[in-house]
Design a protein around this motif. Structure first.
Motif, mmCIF file in Angstrom:
data_model
loop_
_atom_site.group_PDB
_atom_site.id
_atom_site.type_symbol
_atom_site.label_atom_id
_atom_site.label_comp_id
_atom_site.label_asym_id
_atom_site.label_seq_id
_atom_site.Cartn_x
_atom_site.Cartn_y
_atom_site.Cartn_z
ATOM 1 N N PRO A 146 49.688 51.025 55.043
ATOM 2 C CA PRO A 146 49.696 49.845 56.015
ATOM 3 C C PRO A 146 48.950 48.769 55.472
ATOM 4 C CG PRO A 146 48.836 51.620 56.727
ATOM 5 C CD PRO A 146 49.415 52.782 55.395
ATOM 6 N N PHE A 147 48.445 48.984 54.157
ATOM 7 C CA PHE A 147 47.499 47.977 54.501
ATOM 8 C C PHE A 147 47.300 47.122 53.455
ATOM 9 C CE2 PHE A 147 44.066 51.118 55.961
ATOM 10 C CZ PHE A 147 43.960 50.415 57.181
ATOM 11 N N ILE A 148 49.027 47.223 52.450
ATOM 12 C CA ILE A 148 49.220 45.784 51.451
ATOM 13 C C ILE A 148 50.495 45.461 52.386
ATOM 14 C CG2 ILE A 148 50.506 46.452 49.765
ATOM 15 C CD1 ILE A 148 50.024 48.955 48.769
ATOM 16 N N THR A 175 40.055 41.220 60.111
ATOM 17 C CA THR A 175 40.616 41.416 58.953
ATOM 18 C C THR A 175 40.211 40.823 58.100
ATOM 19 O OG1 THR A 175 42.265 41.337 59.516
ATOM 20 C CG2 THR A 175 41.658 43.530 59.802
ATOM 21 N N ARG A 176 40.732 40.329 56.181
ATOM 22 C CA ARG A 176 40.283 39.552 54.922
ATOM 23 C C ARG A 176 41.614 40.327 54.116
ATOM 24 N NH1 ARG A 176 37.103 40.044 51.167
ATOM 25 N NH2 ARG A 176 35.994 41.324 51.303
ATOM 26 N N ILE A 177 41.787 39.660 53.838
ATOM 27 C CA ILE A 177 43.165 39.721 52.505
ATOM 28 C C ILE A 177 42.508 39.269 51.402
ATOM 29 C CG2 ILE A 177 45.140 39.289 51.028
ATOM 30 C CD1 ILE A 177 46.892 38.823 54.550
ATOM 31 N N GLN A 178 41.817 40.738 50.130
ATOM 32 C CA GLN A 178 41.616 40.288 48.952
ATOM 33 C C GLN A 178 42.798 40.498 48.081
ATOM 34 O OE1 GLN A 178 40.052 43.536 47.501
ATOM 35 N NE2 GLN A 178 38.012 42.422 47.863
ATOM 36 N N LYS A 179 43.154 39.882 46.648
ATOM 37 C CA LYS A 179 44.368 39.806 46.220
ATOM 38 C C LYS A 179 43.189 41.061 44.907
ATOM 39 C CE LYS A 179 47.125 36.184 47.169
ATOM 40 N NZ LYS A 179 47.277 35.099 47.636
ATOM 41 N N SER A 197 55.476 50.339 34.702
ATOM 42 C CA SER A 197 54.487 49.886 33.724
ATOM 43 C C SER A 197 54.076 48.572 32.984
ATOM 44 C CB SER A 197 53.815 51.736 33.094
ATOM 45 O OG SER A 197 53.641 52.346 34.117
ATOM 46 N N GLY A 198 53.218 48.686 32.726
ATOM 47 C CA GLY A 198 53.158 46.929 31.781
ATOM 48 C C GLY A 198 53.128 45.627 32.503
ATOM 49 N N ASP A 199 53.764 46.042 33.495
ATOM 50 C CA ASP A 199 53.620 44.268 34.118
ATOM 51 C C ASP A 199 52.661 44.254 35.095
ATOM 52 O OD1 ASP A 199 56.403 44.901 33.998
ATOM 53 O OD2 ASP A 199 57.351 45.690 35.627
ATOM 54 N N THR A 200 52.509 42.848 35.361
ATOM 55 C CA THR A 200 51.401 42.159 35.426
ATOM 56 C C THR A 200 52.143 41.924 37.300
ATOM 57 O OG1 THR A 200 51.034 40.863 33.620
ATOM 58 C CG2 THR A 200 49.763 40.316 36.071
ATOM 59 N N VAL A 201 51.158 42.245 38.136
ATOM 60 C CA VAL A 201 50.872 42.274 39.578
ATOM 61 C C VAL A 201 50.035 41.373 40.257
ATOM 62 C CG1 VAL A 201 52.924 43.757 39.396
ATOM 63 C CG2 VAL A 201 50.649 44.621 40.158
ATOM 64 N N THR A 202 50.146 41.142 41.598
ATOM 65 C CA THR A 202 49.061 40.846 42.273
ATOM 66 C C THR A 202 49.229 41.479 43.746
ATOM 67 O OG1 THR A 202 49.070 38.563 41.197
ATOM 68 C CG2 THR A 202 47.633 38.282 43.798
ATOM 69 N N VAL A 203 48.525 42.963 43.929
ATOM 70 C CA VAL A 203 48.252 43.202 45.072
ATOM 71 C C VAL A 203 47.562 42.412 47.042
ATOM 72 C CG1 VAL A 203 48.386 45.724 46.337
ATOM 73 C CG2 VAL A 203 48.392 45.447 43.908
ATOM 74 N N SER A 204 47.727 41.815 47.543
ATOM 75 C CA SER A 204 47.693 41.521 48.712
ATOM 76 C C SER A 204 47.479 42.865 49.496
ATOM 77 C CB SER A 204 48.318 40.980 49.210
ATOM 78 O OG SER A 204 48.376 39.459 48.791
#
Lengths: 205, 117
Positions: free
Chosen positions: B79-81, B38-42, B22-29
């Motif tokens: 599985p979508f991550i 299908t496309r990838i959203q960040k 918690s508190g970390d900044t992350v980018t999830v694709s």
């Protein structure tokens, strides 16, 4: 019909091939030993008695010890009779979870969790009588009128009222088998199953 | 061994996401299906909570988009991550950062964790 006795282990969720999150229940089913074969000539009806879950010998009565010795097996905790069993089985046969296939639909019987003495809103789905305000204060979960006036001048038998809730035998139909794991005798079915963790369930197909 | 863990292991895809708190900044694709494409959203934001265990584990990412707070809950074993990138390690004093929802301006920032050499 054929079936097994099992124990509810708990719930989890898994992702299927298309990425859908499926809620599922893990059941430890079998191995079950045939401890008695009832026939029409002997008992007046045909049935198969299965036994499941190990039990200590010192906790077994002498009569039951003899019953299990006849089937050449160790004492078991749970005995259930199955009528109209598909395949003919002999005394002492062992049934395992391998009788179920992935993707097929089963029925699961269990005893629902006891809820104690409950009112009509929880027990029968009544919607209560009044509101919280507008001059009323205790009508939110009330059952309302039970009978009319001069006729019938009494409450009919079977009127739905408050009382002990839960703890009944419940059968759920059409639960899909997600996975069969014969090494651990595990069966994973889609959806919930009646009863608490560790309670006995009967799986039929 | 816990029988539920055995079942979860059987279904595990074996995909690893990096460890974060918690508190970390992350980018999830995240894979998005539109019809047959299908496309990838960040989605980039601060992890404000990690919930549950095993295959049902989730994490919540919060970001402020055009002044409106957006929170998204991701199942860890989905599985979508496609991938999760940890951009920043944050220094926070609790596991659930719900105070960020009411915090405005300077109070809504999280200090970056300092690592001593």
């Amino acid at each position: 019909m054929s079936g097994l006795i099992g124990k509810k282990i708990g719930m989890t969720s898994v992702f299927d091939a298309s990425g859908k999150n499926i809620p599922c229940t893990v059941i430890q089913a079998g191995p079950c030993v045939v401890t008695q074969v009832k026939t029409i000539e002997n008992d007046g009806y045909a049935a198969l008695q299965l036994s499941y879950d190990e039990k200590k010998e010192k906790h077994t009565s002498a009569a039951m010890k003899g019953h299990f010795a006849k089937a050449n097996t160790t004492p078991k905790r749970k005995l259930v009779e199955f009528k109209h069993f598909e395949e003919a089985k002999n005394l002492g046969d062992v049934l395992t979870v391998e009788m179920f296939n992935e993707g097929e639909f089963v029925e699961v019987v269990g005893t629902s969790k006891g809820k104690g003495f409950q009112g009509v809103v929880k027990r029968h789905g009544f919607s209560g009588v009044g509101m919280g305000t507008h001059g009323q204060h205790n009508r939110m979960r009330a059952p309302g009128s039970m009978g009319a006036s001069s006729w019938p001048s009494r409450v009919f038998k079977g009127m739905r009222m408050a009382g002990r809730t839960g703890g009944n035998r419940v059968k759920l139909q059409n639960l899909q088998v997600i996975k069969v794991m014969p090494e651990q005798n595990l069966l994973v079915v889609k959806g919930a199953v009646p009863g608490a963790k560790g309670s006995y369930v009967i799986i039929e197909k | 061994m816990d029988l539920i863990k055995i079942v979860e292991k059987e279904f595990a895809a074996g995909k690893k996401i990096p460890s974060f708190k918690s508190g970390d900044t992350v980018t999830v694709s995240y894979q998005i299906k539109e019809g047959d494409k299908t496309r990838i959203q960040k989605f980039q934001g601060i992890v404000i909570q990690k919930g549950s265990q095993g295959s049902t584990a989730t994490f919540t990412v919060r970001k402020v988009s055009d002044g409106i707070g957006v929170e998204r809950i991701f199942p860890v074993s989905s599985p979508f991550i496609e991938e999760v990138i940890v951009n920043k390690r944050g220094s926070v004093r609790r596991a659930r950062l719900f105070y960020l929802r009411d915090a405005v301006g300077k109070a809504a920032r999280i200090k970056e964790k300092k690592f001593s050499k």
